[in-house]
Design a protein around this motif. Sequence first.
Motif, PDB file in Angstrom:
ATOM      1  N   GLU A  24       9.145   2.841  -0.494  1.00  0.00           N
ATOM      2  CA  GLU A  24       9.422   1.945  -1.616  1.00  0.00           C
ATOM      3  C   GLU A  24       8.120   1.459  -2.248  1.00  0.00           C
ATOM      4  O   GLU A  24       7.986   1.401  -3.475  1.00  0.00           O
ATOM      5  CB  GLU A  24      10.258   0.754  -1.134  1.00  0.00           C
ATOM      6  N   ARG A  66       6.595   4.401  -4.127  1.00  0.00           N
ATOM      7  CA  ARG A  66       7.352   4.738  -5.339  1.00  0.00           C
ATOM      8  C   ARG A  66       6.994   3.797  -6.494  1.00  0.00           C
ATOM      9  O   ARG A  66       6.928   4.211  -7.648  1.00  0.00           O
ATOM     10  CB  ARG A  66       8.850   4.665  -5.047  1.00  0.00           C
ATOM     11  N   ASN A  67       6.749   2.545  -6.173  1.00  0.00           N
ATOM     12  CA  ASN A  67       6.369   1.593  -7.214  1.00  0.00           C
ATOM     13  C   ASN A  67       4.926   1.784  -7.677  1.00  0.00           C
ATOM     14  O   ASN A  67       4.599   1.524  -8.836  1.00  0.00           O
ATOM     15  CB  ASN A  67       6.551   0.158  -6.698  1.00  0.00           C
TER      16      ASN A  67
END
Length: 612
Positions: A234, A237-238
Amino acid sequence: MAVVSQVGPAYCVRSEITRGTNGHHRVFGLTNNIEASRMKETSVNFSSSSCYATKASRVLNLDGAGVRIRRGHRAIIAASPPTDDAVIATEPLTKEDLVKYLASGCKSKEKWRIGTEHEKFGFEFGTLRPMKYEQIEELLHSIAERFDWEKIIEDDNIIGLKQGKQSISLEPGGQFELSGAPLETLHQTCAEVNSHLYQVKAVAEELGIGFLGIGFQPKWGIKDIPVMPKGRYEIMRNYMPKVGSLGLDMMFRTCTVQVNLDFSSEADMIRKFRAGLALQPIATALFANSPFTEGKPNGYLSMRSQIWTDTDKNRTGMLPFVFDDSFGFEQYVDYALDVPMYFVYRKKKYIDCSGLSFRDFLAGKLPCLPGELPTLNDWENHLTTIFPEVRLKRYLEMRGADGGPWRRLCALPAFWVGLLYDEVSLQNVLDITADWTPEERQMLRNKDSPAKGAEDLPAKGAAEDVGVEVDLDVVLGGGFAGQGSGAVDVQAEDNVGGGGVVEGGGGGTGAADEDAVVEGGIGVFLFEIKVLEVPKTGLKTPFRDGLLGHVAQDVLKLAKDGLERRGFKESGFLNAVAEVVRTGVTPAEKLLEMYHGKWAQSVDPVFEELLY
């Protein structure tokens, strides 16, 4: 890819089992060594003809400390990496500690091992769609129960398996990865691959799931790819879209095969690192196997390799400093310290530290953890978030090849073992590549060069000789410079000597006059020179006075000779790449031929062609 994917032995033991070492009045807990493959000898023995795994010993010897833990059946182990529970640091780390950590990987030749990792795409037989996490969850549970693997859990989600020194992990888009045990021979390595594929297929086929051996997802877009429930992904991905245009493609749509190899000393590490970097484009060409994107040819033979050129320039590439006279463990530490961080793991949570400095962390000035100091485990985690073509940890990782079918999973480690584990072949490689310039090494690897002006062009007809092709379809929107409507900046980088559009005379609109461009005729246009680099042209890439394929012939012979001198009868594992070298046709080119022929311009048949 291998994005921080391996699971360390401390995940399987209680945190109080810690072996301390005293030096310079510092004490560090060293049980949590992230690379499971680096645990001391508890090897799994395989027969080269084995169709299923020999059960691993249920007794582990941790780092030679004499601590032995007997396991029960199908244990559940905590998610990686619980560094906050397993590590004690009585004083701040220094750069010297980080250098010594890398140097601790040195080992005598008789202890050198081969660690192979490979990834593959799971898909539903009926729809060809990527398998969902719910299907992966069922698959992992079933493999664990049937074949006696231990489950790795994060936030109540199963995210991997472990058995002895092998681990199964999930990449961001559900790519299924085996991180193999450190093994002595290629026969053992290939048997390990056989065993893994047998186990996975036995369960997956019952669930209507197949696995595809290819370097890039051929059919589906990012929006179609499921996201795995892992905290580190996560954060990545950001962060990825902030530092490159293709980072999410790397995470969710690529698969690789890589081999991890040992070194005996700093000098041996340097020689292998340089040989590995210089020849990595040849490995990329030999194993090129990713020519499709979302159902159509993408213009590359290795789209996976191309994607790494615009993922994050701070942590990828050919590392030209490795060829500097001053290079060694310390210089790699300096490089790694300047690579922006992703995360720190504390209290079973991933803390977002993306873009921050590990140097600040060393000084206790990390904004996301003010006043807190790093441990060796934090350093180990950080090293696994760096993605050059060859990566240094306490061993070297060869990272340039696309994922592929079974034969090529065995061929990739054979290629590098023959070149790097035999002193004669290694020296021959260094001799062959000694006068390759940084520009030549980069040219083989690099993406398209920036646009250039006519003054940079060779004489007409010379383009093929110097390894360039002129794309005359990217001239200014209205024809001649200054005359057309809306001049187009074809490459948003350093156009025409850094000055943008070149002034030109004459009038008219429409297509460019080739003679005017190439020979400096009535007008000068903005156009693009495309370097014929390996991700696009494979073994047909021009290099010096020939083609890269000619160099590959010599290199393959060195690999074969090196394997024969090892004495384990391993040279047969090179047969898959020998055919590529002999014909000059890469796996990707064979796929493209079938796409334009019997597949009638559909990529769907590739799911059967490259099915494990």
